[in-house]
Motif scaffolding. Sequence first.
Motif, mmCIF file in Angstrom:
data_model
loop_
_atom_site.group_PDB
_atom_site.id
_atom_site.type_symbol
_atom_site.label_atom_id
_atom_site.label_comp_id
_atom_site.label_asym_id
_atom_site.label_seq_id
_atom_site.Cartn_x
_atom_site.Cartn_y
_atom_site.Cartn_z
ATOM 1 N N PHE A 185 -8.058 -6.038 9.830
ATOM 2 C CA PHE A 185 -7.265 -5.412 8.776
ATOM 3 C C PHE A 185 -6.677 -6.494 7.886
ATOM 4 C CE2 PHE A 185 -4.271 -6.468 12.095
ATOM 5 C CZ PHE A 185 -3.152 -6.909 11.407
ATOM 6 N N GLU A 186 -6.298 -6.098 6.689
ATOM 7 C CA GLU A 186 -5.614 -7.002 5.781
ATOM 8 C C GLU A 186 -4.112 -6.800 5.931
ATOM 9 O OE1 GLU A 186 -8.861 -7.385 2.178
ATOM 10 O OE2 GLU A 186 -7.386 -5.772 2.100
ATOM 11 N N HIS A 198 -0.361 -6.075 5.413
ATOM 12 C CA HIS A 198 0.162 -5.191 4.374
ATOM 13 C C HIS A 198 1.582 -4.746 4.705
ATOM 14 C CE1 HIS A 198 -1.543 -2.637 7.524
ATOM 15 N NE2 HIS A 198 -0.485 -1.876 7.282
ATOM 16 N N ARG A 254 0.834 -1.195 0.000
ATOM 17 C CA ARG A 254 0.000 0.000 0.000
ATOM 18 C C ARG A 254 0.871 1.249 0.000
ATOM 19 N NH1 ARG A 254 -4.798 -1.056 4.375
ATOM 20 N NH2 ARG A 254 -5.829 0.478 3.026
ATOM 21 N N THR A 262 2.338 -4.387 8.843
ATOM 22 C CA THR A 262 1.463 -4.872 9.906
ATOM 23 C C THR A 262 1.036 -6.294 9.562
ATOM 24 O OG1 THR A 262 0.577 -2.612 10.050
ATOM 25 C CG2 THR A 262 -0.526 -4.300 11.351
ATOM 26 N N HIS A 287 -2.393 5.305 6.909
ATOM 27 C CA HIS A 287 -3.701 4.646 6.845
ATOM 28 C C HIS A 287 -3.926 3.709 8.038
ATOM 29 C CE1 HIS A 287 -1.957 0.738 5.783
ATOM 30 N NE2 HIS A 287 -1.114 1.394 4.978
ATOM 31 N N ASP A 288 -5.194 3.371 8.275
ATOM 32 C CA ASP A 288 -5.523 2.360 9.277
ATOM 33 C C ASP A 288 -4.928 1.026 8.870
ATOM 34 O OD1 ASP A 288 -6.984 4.112 10.835
ATOM 35 O OD2 ASP A 288 -8.869 3.696 9.788
ATOM 36 N N PRO A 289 -4.454 0.199 9.812
ATOM 37 C CA PRO A 289 -4.551 0.352 11.269
ATOM 38 C C PRO A 289 -3.301 0.949 11.913
ATOM 39 C CG PRO A 289 -3.831 -1.857 10.769
ATOM 40 C CD PRO A 289 -3.958 -1.144 9.444
ATOM 41 N N GLY A 298 -3.214 4.664 1.994
ATOM 42 C CA GLY A 298 -4.039 3.460 2.033
ATOM 43 C C GLY A 298 -4.306 2.860 0.674
ATOM 44 N N ARG A 339 -10.637 -3.238 15.018
ATOM 45 C CA ARG A 339 -11.128 -3.428 13.654
ATOM 46 C C ARG A 339 -10.202 -4.361 12.886
ATOM 47 N NH1 ARG A 339 -11.766 2.581 11.503
ATOM 48 N NH2 ARG A 339 -12.078 1.420 9.552
#
Length: 406
Positions: free
Chosen positions: A194-195, A197, A77, A208, A246-248, A81, A192
């Motif tokens: 997450f994928e 990445h 990413r 992560t 971006h999240d997370p 994001g 939440r």
Amino acid sequence: MVESRAVVVGGGIGGLTAAVALHQRGWRVTVLERAPSLEAVGAGIGLTPNGQRALDVIGLGAEIRELAAWQGDGGMRSPSGRWLARTNSEAAAERFGGPLVLVHRATLIDRLASRLPEGVVRTGAAASLADPGVADGRPAVVTTPEGDIEADLVVGADGIGSAVRRALYPEHPAPAYSGLTTWRVVVPAPDRPFEPHETWGRGTLWGTQPLKDGRVYAYAAAAVPAGGRAPNGEKAELLRRFGDWHDPVPAILAAADPGRILRHDVHHMTTPLPAFHRGRTVLIGDAAHPMAPTMGQGGNQAIEDGIVLAHHAPSPEGLGAGLATYSAARLPRTTGIVRKSARIVRLVSLGAAPAVALRDTLISLSRFGPGLALRTLDGIADWRPPQRTYAARTRDRQVQDPHIQR
């Protein structure tokens, strides 16, 4: 019959793998670890199928595969994001014949150490190489505070600053700063989902990844001068560099314990050694071929080393030829991976906006084909060890002789 003796200097992943493999081949093994315990330094380690197949040889691969936590999608990413390249766990398993598994280093260390008899590993045991020995003559000698130890084989597994390497090749250039500094931390999973990445910014990188136990392993890197330390603490430094990504990422940083954030400069050795052995002494892992972590292969290559070494050193007889064969097998492979990892360091380190935009565009071109992260592992993750598993040999003997204890 006199039992062959091997002394392993260093109780990290490579040293313990070599110790287990040599023990299973009939060597009497002693592991000398300078640290007061085998508590692993670091956080997570990604075990690609090549490393898992190497662990199959000593009966540990299946256990490791059970720890696979990545299911579904993932990829690369940008800090905003935007997905640059997508892949998924099924594609990885199909491409390389097995899953990608992330484990805590302490878990792997514990499982390796559990396969050695009690007393084999000596912690708080500083050691230095006094004499590399002659392969077909005098033994090698390792000096410890308790006295000298003679050995038929000495395995230098003492890491990137290896004293064993310096003793064997004192004129060889030392590992150099790669240009990247890394941070690593393990935190509870965010609320939440997450994928998994890896995110590339301007001279920065963040990853992560989930662990099987429900925690998350996060890592970061930045192109900064060597030797630096954040004046307000490493968590503040990470928030400054990555807090608006971006999240997370923000949630991971919020959960990070400042006292458990690890920061290390990354060193590598792009000029290969002339050989990984001399006399009765051999090098493995970071002692032999320190590399940047940009391909996640440092630990995997150390595991491969330990398994291949045991295959080519079945006994002191003909040790010289065996160690030469080990060097010939491992040098070209690890040199290529060291240099490929260094090229990725240069891509991560790009800071100029036009260069970063071009890099991201090239990464995005892989969107409709195999993921870039997978293609970089072609010819690496599909490696297979040169021998059948020792466990398989044991089962064969049991079939032939039912009196052998299971």
